[in-house]
Each structure stands twice: as C-alpha cells, then as structure tokens.
Design a protein around this motif. Structure first.
Motif, PDB file in Angstrom:
ATOM      1  N   SER A  46       0.838  -1.215   0.000  1.00  0.00           N
ATOM      2  CA  SER A  46       0.000   0.000   0.000  1.00  0.00           C
ATOM      3  C   SER A  46       0.869   1.260   0.000  1.00  0.00           C
ATOM      4  CB  SER A  46      -0.950   0.003   1.187  1.00  0.00           C
ATOM      5  OG  SER A  46      -0.229   0.075   2.391  1.00  0.00           O
ATOM      6  N   THR A  47       2.021   1.197   0.702  1.00  0.00           N
ATOM      7  CA  THR A  47       2.932   2.356   0.710  1.00  0.00           C
ATOM      8  C   THR A  47       3.525   2.559  -0.683  1.00  0.00           C
ATOM      9  OG1 THR A  47       3.457   1.857   3.007  1.00  0.00           O
ATOM     10  CG2 THR A  47       4.953   3.358   1.865  1.00  0.00           C
ATOM     11  N   LYS A  48       3.905   1.439  -1.326  1.00  0.00           N
ATOM     12  CA  LYS A  48       4.474   1.528  -2.677  1.00  0.00           C
ATOM     13  C   LYS A  48       3.438   2.057  -3.672  1.00  0.00           C
ATOM     14  CE  LYS A  48       7.916  -2.024  -1.928  1.00  0.00           C
ATOM     15  NZ  LYS A  48       8.248  -3.441  -2.055  1.00  0.00           N
ATOM     16  N   LEU A  49       2.193   1.608  -3.501  1.00  0.00           N
ATOM     17  CA  LEU A  49       1.126   2.080  -4.386  1.00  0.00           C
ATOM     18  C   LEU A  49       0.859   3.573  -4.156  1.00  0.00           C
ATOM     19  CD1 LEU A  49      -0.620   0.691  -6.558  1.00  0.00           C
ATOM     20  CD2 LEU A  49      -2.435   0.551  -4.888  1.00  0.00           C
ATOM     21  N   GLY A  50       1.122   4.004  -2.915  1.00  0.00           N
ATOM     22  CA  GLY A  50       0.974   5.423  -2.576  1.00  0.00           C
ATOM     23  C   GLY A  50       1.914   6.304  -3.400  1.00  0.00           C
ATOM     24  N   TRP A  51       3.099   5.788  -3.739  1.00  0.00           N
ATOM     25  CA  TRP A  51       4.039   6.557  -4.574  1.00  0.00           C
ATOM     26  C   TRP A  51       3.401   6.834  -5.939  1.00  0.00           C
ATOM     27  CZ3 TRP A  51       8.569   2.534  -3.866  1.00  0.00           C
ATOM     28  CH2 TRP A  51       8.979   2.537  -2.526  1.00  0.00           C
ATOM     29  N   LEU A  52       2.766   5.779  -6.495  1.00  0.00           N
ATOM     30  CA  LEU A  52       2.117   5.936  -7.808  1.00  0.00           C
ATOM     31  C   LEU A  52       0.957   6.930  -7.720  1.00  0.00           C
ATOM     32  CD1 LEU A  52       1.737   5.064 -10.784  1.00  0.00           C
ATOM     33  CD2 LEU A  52       0.378   3.144  -9.971  1.00  0.00           C
ATOM     34  N   VAL A 105       0.697   5.430 -18.851  1.00  0.00           N
ATOM     35  CA  VAL A 105       1.590   4.267 -18.997  1.00  0.00           C
ATOM     36  C   VAL A 105       3.015   4.618 -18.552  1.00  0.00           C
ATOM     37  CG1 VAL A 105       2.685   2.734 -20.704  1.00  0.00           C
ATOM     38  CG2 VAL A 105       0.228   3.136 -20.800  1.00  0.00           C
ATOM     39  N   VAL A 106       3.520   5.778 -18.978  1.00  0.00           N
ATOM     40  CA  VAL A 106       4.899   6.177 -18.639  1.00  0.00           C
ATOM     41  C   VAL A 106       5.052   6.356 -17.118  1.00  0.00           C
ATOM     42  CG1 VAL A 106       6.563   8.073 -18.837  1.00  0.00           C
ATOM     43  CG2 VAL A 106       5.533   7.121 -20.880  1.00  0.00           C
ATOM     44  N   VAL A 107       4.085   7.000 -16.487  1.00  0.00           N
ATOM     45  CA  VAL A 107       4.157   7.194 -15.019  1.00  0.00           C
ATOM     46  C   VAL A 107       4.110   5.834 -14.322  1.00  0.00           C
ATOM     47  CG1 VAL A 107       2.991   8.188 -13.009  1.00  0.00           C
ATOM     48  CG2 VAL A 107       3.213   9.533 -15.080  1.00  0.00           C
ATOM     49  N   THR A 108       3.255   4.926 -14.812  1.00  0.00           N
ATOM     50  CA  THR A 108       3.150   3.594 -14.200  1.00  0.00           C
ATOM     51  C   THR A 108       4.458   2.819 -14.396  1.00  0.00           C
ATOM     52  OG1 THR A 108       0.810   3.666 -14.726  1.00  0.00           O
ATOM     53  CG2 THR A 108       1.664   1.550 -14.026  1.00  0.00           C
ATOM     54  N   TRP A 111       7.004   4.078 -11.989  1.00  0.00           N
ATOM     55  CA  TRP A 111       6.690   3.528 -10.658  1.00  0.00           C
ATOM     56  C   TRP A 111       7.139   2.066 -10.576  1.00  0.00           C
ATOM     57  CZ3 TRP A 111       2.858  -0.346  -9.672  1.00  0.00           C
ATOM     58  CH2 TRP A 111       2.685  -0.628  -8.311  1.00  0.00           C
ATOM     59  N   GLY A 112       6.937   1.305 -11.656  1.00  0.00           N
ATOM     60  CA  GLY A 112       7.373  -0.090 -11.707  1.00  0.00           C
ATOM     61  C   GLY A 112       8.871  -0.207 -11.473  1.00  0.00           C
ATOM     62  N   VAL A 113       9.639   0.690 -12.075  1.00  0.00           N
ATOM     63  CA  VAL A 113      11.100   0.696 -11.881  1.00  0.00           C
ATOM     64  C   VAL A 113      11.416   0.996 -10.415  1.00  0.00           C
ATOM     65  CG1 VAL A 113      13.248   1.876 -12.514  1.00  0.00           C
ATOM     66  CG2 VAL A 113      11.589   1.301 -14.287  1.00  0.00           C
ATOM     67  N   MET A 114      10.698   1.977  -9.833  1.00  0.00           N
ATOM     68  CA  MET A 114      10.911   2.322  -8.414  1.00  0.00           C
ATOM     69  C   MET A 114      10.651   1.112  -7.518  1.00  0.00           C
ATOM     70  SD  MET A 114       9.036   6.031  -8.333  1.00  0.00           S
ATOM     71  CE  MET A 114       8.966   6.228  -6.569  1.00  0.00           C
ATOM     72  N   VAL A 115       9.584   0.378  -7.806  1.00  0.00           N
ATOM     73  CA  VAL A 115       9.231  -0.801  -6.997  1.00  0.00           C
ATOM     74  C   VAL A 115      10.289  -1.893  -7.160  1.00  0.00           C
ATOM     75  CG1 VAL A 115       7.531  -2.667  -6.721  1.00  0.00           C
ATOM     76  CG2 VAL A 115       6.760  -0.312  -6.969  1.00  0.00           C
ATOM     77  N   LEU A 116      10.775  -2.113  -8.406  1.00  0.00           N
ATOM     78  CA  LEU A 116      11.800  -3.135  -8.648  1.00  0.00           C
ATOM     79  C   LEU A 116      13.080  -2.803  -7.880  1.00  0.00           C
ATOM     80  CD1 LEU A 116      11.450  -3.899 -12.474  1.00  0.00           C
ATOM     81  CD2 LEU A 116      10.919  -5.421 -10.571  1.00  0.00           C
ATOM     82  N   VAL A 117      13.478  -1.530  -7.921  1.00  0.00           N
ATOM     83  CA  VAL A 117      14.694  -1.099  -7.206  1.00  0.00           C
ATOM     84  C   VAL A 117      14.503  -1.295  -5.705  1.00  0.00           C
ATOM     85  CG1 VAL A 117      16.141   0.905  -6.640  1.00  0.00           C
ATOM     86  CG2 VAL A 117      15.457   0.508  -9.003  1.00  0.00           C
ATOM     87  N   SER A 118      13.334  -0.895  -5.209  1.00  0.00           N
ATOM     88  CA  SER A 118      13.055  -1.015  -3.774  1.00  0.00           C
ATOM     89  C   SER A 118      13.049  -2.488  -3.344  1.00  0.00           C
ATOM     90  CB  SER A 118      11.733  -0.312  -3.476  1.00  0.00           C
ATOM     91  OG  SER A 118      10.983  -0.981  -2.554  1.00  0.00           O
TER      92      SER A 118
END
Lengths: 133, 104
Positions: A46-52, A105-108, A111-118
């Motif tokens: 939920s915190t990660k989804l909050g970034w998006l 799509v680009v923003v998502t 965010w996907g890259v941010m989640v993978l790094v995290s």
C-alpha cells in the motif's frame, strides 16, 4: 485538451486499491506502515502504491492547472472548451487516447522501476542480515 | 520550457528530500513525486509534439518561450501552494494548533 483526465482516472483507481490493500495489511499485521520481517524492514504494498498515487494526483493537478492557464477548462458545463463542438470533442478524445494513455503508462512504468529497485534493496538487506547471523 | 522547469523543480525537491531529515518529516517527498509525475506527463506531451513539429519543436518563437517559462514557474508555485496547504492541514509539528489555541 483533456489528456490529464486519463491519469486522473488511474489515480482514483490506485487510491481506492491502496486503501483496500492498507486495510488488508492492517488486519494481517500490526498497525504499521513498515512491517518487521526477520529483522529487516519491508515497505508494504500500500505504501508503494501510494508513490504511484502521489505521482498521478500531483501530475494531473499540475497539468489541470496548465489547461486552466490555456483556457481549455471552463467553470461552466461541459467544463472542457473542446467538448463544446463535435469536431473539438473528436480531437479531444483522440488526444486522450494517445497522449493521455501514454502519460498514464509512462508514469506507471516509472513507478514499476521504483518498486523493482526497492524490492532489490530489500532483498539485498535480507541477504546481508542472513550473512551476519 | 515548462517541461524543463518542472524537471528542475523535481530534481531540487528530490535532492532536498535526500539530504534533509527535517524536510522528509514535512513530506517533501510528496512534492517531489508530484513534480516527477508532471515532468513525465509533459515529457509524453513533448514527444507527441516533436513527432508533429520535428525540428521546429526546438526553435520556438521567443514569445512562446516566455509564456511557457511563465507557465512553468506558475506550475511550480501552484505545486508548492498545494504542498504547504497539505502541511498546514496535517500540521505534523502541531504549530498551527499551538498558534490557534495559545492561551493569551
């Protein structure tokens, strides 16, 4: 014209999903944003989804401001000046389906890259913790 | 120009978020994410515009550039107003509450 409406719609969906995910996490674990797993801190979904959600809401709000600046949003019905004529509405829908969708799509993807790094950082922290034991 | 100003705003707020614990407690990360979101959206807009105008995209008229720069700074200010509004409402350090309910 109205391209910001596509990321705004996605923001509404991600906010709703985030709230549901947070409730489920709270019922599964203690009332914490960060849960302890074998000594290392893991960020909840939920915190990660909050970034998006923050990127989508923030970006949409700033883009909406730009549209007001350019006189494309009006304070009276139908609120979008392009929607006043059939030709304008067609152009607006085309822009929403091309520029608007690619914005979402680009923003998502970002965010996907941010989640993978995290996730990778969390895994490496887990490994370090195990090596220390 | 609007895209460039938004990218710089995103970079500056991200650097502040990284460096300052105090600013992190004031949710500067939310402002940084908002600027990054807007920057990515304007990047898409710029790509579509470039596909239409090609090389002309990089040689805008001076008047358009000034208007875009003016808009860029207005957008950055608008983002900061939203962020400050959110801080004042959430009031993490109870500053507003203390000021409002201070005993005379």
């Amino acid at each position: 014209m109205a391209c910001f409406l596509v990321p705004t719609t996605e923001a509404i969906v991600t906010t709703a999903v985030g709230k549901i995910a947070k409730k489920q996490e709270q019922s599964n674990t203690a009332d914490q944003a960060v849960k302890e797993t074998e000594g290392t801190e893991h960020i909840t979904f939920s915190t990660k989804l909050g970034w998006l959600s923050k990127m989508l809401w923030g970006g949409s709000a700033l883009l909406a401001f730009e549209h007001v600046w350019h006189g494309e949003v009006a304070p009276y019905f139908p609120f979008l000046t392009a929607a006043e004529t059939a030709e304008g509405a067609r152009t607006m829908l085309h822009e929403m389906s091309t520029t608007g969708v690619s914005m979402a799509v680009v923003v998502t993807l970002a965010w996907g890259v941010m989640v993978l790094v995290s996730n990778a950082l969390e895994k490496s922290a887990d490994r370090e913790k195990e090596l220390q034991k | 120009m609007t895209l460039l100003i938004a990218v710089f705003a995103a970079l500056i707020t991200t650097i502040i978020w990284y460096m300052s614990e105090r600013m992190r407690s004031l949710k500067i990360g939310t402002l940084a994410l908002a600027y990054w979101g807007a920057s990515l959206m304007w990047l898409c807009d710029a790509i579509f515009e470039y596909a239409e105008l090609r090389a002309d995209y990089f040689t805008p008229a001076a008047e358009d550039m000034i208007n875009d720069a003016f808009l860029g700074f207005a957008v950055v200010a608008f983002g900061m107003i939203l962020w400050i509004g959110a801080i004042l409402i959430k009031d993490p350090d109870h500053v507003v509450r203390k000021a409002l309910f201070k005993k005379g």
